[in-house]
Design an enzyme around this catalytic site. Structure first.
Site, short mmCIF file in Angstrom:
data_model
loop_
_atom_site.label_atom_id
_atom_site.label_comp_id
_atom_site.label_asym_id
_atom_site.label_seq_id
_atom_site.Cartn_x
_atom_site.Cartn_y
_atom_site.Cartn_z
N CYS A 1 30.11 34.86 40.36
CA CYS A 1 29.94 34.05 40.60
C CYS A 1 28.32 33.48 41.04
O CYS A 1 28.60 32.17 41.19
CB CYS A 1 30.42 33.57 42.06
N SER B 1 43.14 32.27 50.57
CA SER B 1 41.92 32.08 49.58
C SER B 1 42.80 30.41 49.26
O SER B 1 43.56 29.97 49.02
CB SER B 1 42.18 32.77 48.07
N CYS C 1 35.28 30.99 41.03
CA CYS C 1 36.87 30.70 40.32
C CYS C 1 37.00 29.72 39.76
O CYS C 1 36.22 28.54 41.00
CB CYS C 1 37.98 30.95 41.50
N ASP D 1 34.49 37.06 47.23
CA ASP D 1 35.59 37.37 47.93
C ASP D 1 37.10 37.69 46.69
O ASP D 1 37.55 38.87 47.79
CB ASP D 1 36.11 35.59 48.95
N GLU E 1 41.51 36.73 54.03
CA GLU E 1 42.57 36.22 53.64
C GLU E 1 43.88 36.56 52.75
O GLU E 1 43.50 38.66 52.50
CB GLU E 1 41.37 35.29 52.34
N CYS F 1 29.26 31.13 45.17
CA CYS F 1 31.03 31.66 46.31
C CYS F 1 31.22 32.03 47.72
O CYS F 1 29.97 30.74 47.92
CB CYS F 1 30.74 33.50 46.51
N ASP F 2 32.63 32.15 48.05
CA ASP F 2 32.89 30.90 48.81
C ASP F 2 32.31 30.56 50.64
O ASP F 2 32.14 29.53 50.44
CB ASP F 2 34.49 31.53 49.25
N LYS F 3 31.65 31.47 51.22
CA LYS F 3 30.73 31.79 52.39
C LYS F 3 29.59 31.44 52.26
O LYS F 3 28.65 30.82 53.19
CB LYS F 3 31.14 33.01 53.30
FE1 FES Z 1 33.66 33.52 44.05
FE2 FES Z 1 35.89 33.07 43.43
S1 FES Z 1 35.46 35.10 44.03
S2 FES Z 1 34.45 31.78 43.48
#
Ligand code: FES
Length: 569
Positions: A62, A484, A207, A94, A458, A135-137
Site C-alpha cells: 500500500c 473491513s 486494495c 491492515d 476488523e 493504507c487505511d488509517k
Molecule cells: Fe492497505 Fe488494504 S491492506 S489498503
C-alpha cells in the site's frame, strides 16, 4: 472567511513565523549548524520550512512507493521557494495484520500517525505540512493532524493498486479472503486458493475496491484537502507524480495566502464528505474517521448527521464490495471529480466550500475537463443504483448509541433470529468454520470494541468465512468491532456502547432473539427489561486483556466508536 488568512499575501516574515523562532538569529547558530550538516545553505534556511510527512513501510504494497511521491512533492516545494524536510510515519498494513492479534494496533496506528506528524512538525517548527498517505488509517490520521496543527496543509493519497485478473476475470483481495472460507468448506481446492493468492494484487498501491483506503482518498479530495483529481489515479500512474509535484507547489500558495485547514474543513465540507460517502457506498470505517477528523477541527459531527444526509442521497456508484468496479475503473471514467460533478449538478453538495487550490469546489470542478462517457461505474443521480445512501445508522435496545452497516454491500436488509455468541474474533472464526453457525442465526462478536479489544479489530476473516460458507445471505453479524471496507453482507459493526463498558451486547445469551431492520434503522434485542436488569445485576467488567504497553495506554484513553474512537486525555 477570516480576514487574516485570506485577505491578500502575508509578508515574508509571517511565512516563516514558526521556523524563524528556531532557525533565525545569532542564538540559533547551533540549530542551523545541524541543518548545514545536511547540506542546507543560508539561502535554504531563509525560506519557509515545509514538513513532508510520508507514511512509508515495506510491511505491504500500500505504501511502498510513497517515498517517491514525497521526493516529487519536495521538488514542488523547492522550486516554489520553500525548503522541504521529509519525514516518515509508521503505519499498519491492515490486510496483512487481519485475523490476528496484531490487528488491534490498526486503529491505534491512526492516533500514532497523527501524533507523529504533530510531534515532528512542532518539534522542528515547520511552517506547513504535506501529508502523503495510503493504507487505511494513514489518510484519516494525516487529516486529523492537519486539523490539530492548523497550519497550511495538503494531503496526497498514494493511490490504489491495479485490478488483479485470473482467467480473464477481475479479482481483488476480497476474493482471496472469501476463498479461505470456501476452502474451509471444501468448495475450493488448495491449488485454486493459491492461484487467487498469486494473482489478486498485481503490484503496489492500496486494495483495489472502494474499501477503506480508497474511500478515505475520496474523502480527502471531497473535504477539499487534496488536489482535485489526485485521489483516483492508481499508485503506478505517472500522473500521480505530477500531483505530488503540484501538491508541493500548492502548499507554498496555501502558505503565502494563509489558508488553513480549518478554513477548508468546515461543517459544510464535512456535510459534503458524508454526501459523497453515502452516494458511493464507501467503507463503514469512514463514519468513525470523519467524526474523528471533525473533532480535531473543533467540529462536532454525530451519527445523526450521517442519518440525516444518508436519507436524502441516492447511491450512484457500482463499486466493490457491493458492486462490480474498482478504483482503477473509477479513474478511467473520470475519478472523484466525476462523482462531485454529478452531485453538484443535483445540488446535493455545497459548491462554495474552499479547497486547497484556494478556489471553491464548484470553481475547481467547472475548470476541469471531466469525461462524460457512458459507463456503469457511476450512474446519473436521477437513475441511481439505490434510492438511499449506502451506509445506514441503526439504533435500538441493542445499540442505544448507534451501530453502522453498509447496506450497499448487503443483499438482505432484515433478519430476526437467535443469537450465537462469541467473545472474540478467533472464537467466531472457529465457530463459523466448524459449522456452529446455521442459516437464520445472528452471530454476535463482542469484547472487540475500542476499549475491550482493545483497538476494535476488523472482522473480515469471519465475514469472509461466512460468505465462503454460502451463509452470506442467510445469517447476520452484530459486533462492537469493525469491518473491513471489503466486507459484504448483513454485517453490523461499531455497536455502541461496547460490551466492555457494560453495553447491552455484554448481556446477550445464546438463543436470545435479535431483530435487525435496516429499512427502519432498528437493532433490537428481544429480552424484556426485567430480565435485562437481572442480567446486569452483579455484572463485573472483565479484566483488561493488556495491562501494560501501548494497547493498555490506548484502552485507558479511547472514546466510544460513536464518538470517533478518539483519545481523550
Ligand atoms: Fe492497505 Fe488494504 S491492506 S489498503
Amino acid at each position: 472567511m477570516k480576514e487574516t488568512h485570506l485577505s491578500g499575501k502575508k509578508s515574508e516574515p509571517m511565512l516563516k513565523e514558526r521556523s524563524d523562532a528556531l532557525y533565525k538569529g545569532p542564538y540559533k547558530a547551533p540549530n542551523r549548524a545541524y541543518m548545514k550538516a545536511m547540506g542546507l545553505s543560508d539561502s535554504d534556511l531563509s525560506r519557509p520550512m515545509i514538513g513532508v510527512g510520508v507514511a512509508w513501510s515495506e510491511a505491504g504494497p500500500c505504501n511502498l512507493h510513497t517515498m517517491g511521491l514525497g521526493r516529487k512533492a519536495k521538488e514542488g516545494v523547492y522550486y516554489n521557494k520553500g525548503t522541504p524536510r521529509m519525514f516518515a510515519t509508521p503505519l499498519v498494513i491492515d490486510g496483512v495484520a487481519m485475523g490476528y492479534e496484531g490487528m488491534k494496533y490498526s486503529l491505534v496506528s491512526r492516533e500514532i500517525i497523527a501524533n507523529t506528524v504533530e510531534m515532528t512538525i512542532n518539534a522542528h517548527a515547520y511552517d506547513a505540512f504535506v501529508g502523503i498517505s495510503g493504507c487505511d488509517k494513514t489518510t484519516p490520521a494525516m487529516l486529523m493532524a492537519a486539523g490539530r496543527l492548523n497550519i497550511p496543509s495538503i494531503i496526497l493519497y498514494g493511490g490504489t493498486n491495479m485490478n488483479g485478473y485470473l482467467n480473464g476475470k477481475e479479482i481483488t483481495m476480497e476474493d482471496v479472503f472469501e476463498a479461505v472460507g470456501q476452502f474451509a468448506g471444501n468448495k475450493l481446492s488448495a491449488e485454486e486458493l493459491k492461484e487467487l493468492e498469486d494473482n489478486a494484487i498485481p503490484g503496489i498501491g492500496t486494495c483495489a475496491g472502494l474499501f477503506t483506503a480508497n474511500t478515505m482518498g475520496t474523502m480527502a479530495e471531497t473535504l477539499g484537502m487534496a488536489l482535485p483529481g489526485s485521489s483516483a489515479p492508481p499508485a503506478v500512474e505517472g500522473i500521480k507524480y505530477d500531483y505530488a509535484y503540484e501538491s508541493g507547489k500548492a502548499i507554498m500558495a496555501l502558505l503565502e495566502n494563509g489558508i488553513l485547514p480549518r478554513d477548508i474543513m468546515t461543517y459544510g465540507a464535512f456535510e459534503n464528505a458524508i454526501t459523497a460517502l453515502m452516494s458511493m457506498g464507501g467503507s463503514t470505517n469512514v463514519v468513525m474517521h470523519l467524526i474523528a477528523i471533525a473533532h480535531e477541527n473543533g467540529i462536532k459531527l454525530t451519527l445523526d448527521d450521517f442519518d440525516r444526509i444518508g436519507s436524502k442521497v441516492p447511491e450512484i456508484a457500482n463499486m466493490r464490495p457491493g458492486g462490480t468496479h474498482t478504483m482503477e475503473d473509477l479513474f478511467r471514467v473520470g475519478g472523484v471529480p466525476l462523482v462531485l460533478k454529478k452531485l453538484l449538478k443535483s445540488k446535493l453538495l455545497d459548491g462554495n466550500v474552499l479547497t486547497v487550490t484556494g478556489k471553491t469546489m464548484a470553481e475547481n470542478i467547472a475548470s476541469m475537463k471531466i469525461p462524460e462517457m457512458k459507463n456503469d461505474v457511476i450512474s446519473e443521480v436521477s437513475k441511481p443504483y439505490h434510492v438511499r445512501g449506502g451506509i445506514r445508522i441503526l439504533r435500538g435496545s441493542l445499540a442505544p448509541e448507534g451501530a453502522v452497516i453498509k447496506v450497499a454491500a448487503a443483499k438482505i436488509t432484515k433478519l430476526r433470529g437467535p443469537a450465537v455468541v462469541f467473545d472474540s474474533e478467533e472464537e467466531a472464526f472457529n465457530g463459523v468454520t466448524n459449522g456452529r453457525v446455521k442459516p437464520g442465526d445472528i452471530v454476535v462478536i463482542r469484547f472487540e470494541g475500542p476499549k475491550g479489544g482493545p483497538g476494535m479489530r476488523e472482522m473480515l476473516s469471519v465475514t469472509a468465512a461466512i460468505i465462503g460458507k454460502d451463509l452470506g445471505e442467510k445469517v447476520a453479524m452484530v459486533t462492537d468491532g469493525r469491518f473491513s471496507g471489503a466486507t459484504r453482507g448483513l454485517m453490523i459493526g461499531h455497536v455502541s456502547p461496547e460490551a466492555y463498558v457494560g453495553g447491552p451486547l455484554a448481556f446477550v445469551k445464546n438463543g436470545d432473539y435479535i431483530s435487525i431492520d435496516c429499512d427502519r434503522g432498528t437493532l433490537e434485542l428481544e429480552v424484556d427489561k426485567k430480565e435485562m436488569d437481572s442480567r446486569r445485576r452483579g455484572w463485573r467488567q472483565p479484566e483488561p486483556k493488556h495491562k501494560s504497553g501501548l494497547l493498555a495506554q490506548y484502552a485507558m484513553l479511547v472514546s466510544s466508536a460513536s464518538e470517533g474512537a478518539v483519545l481523550n486525555p
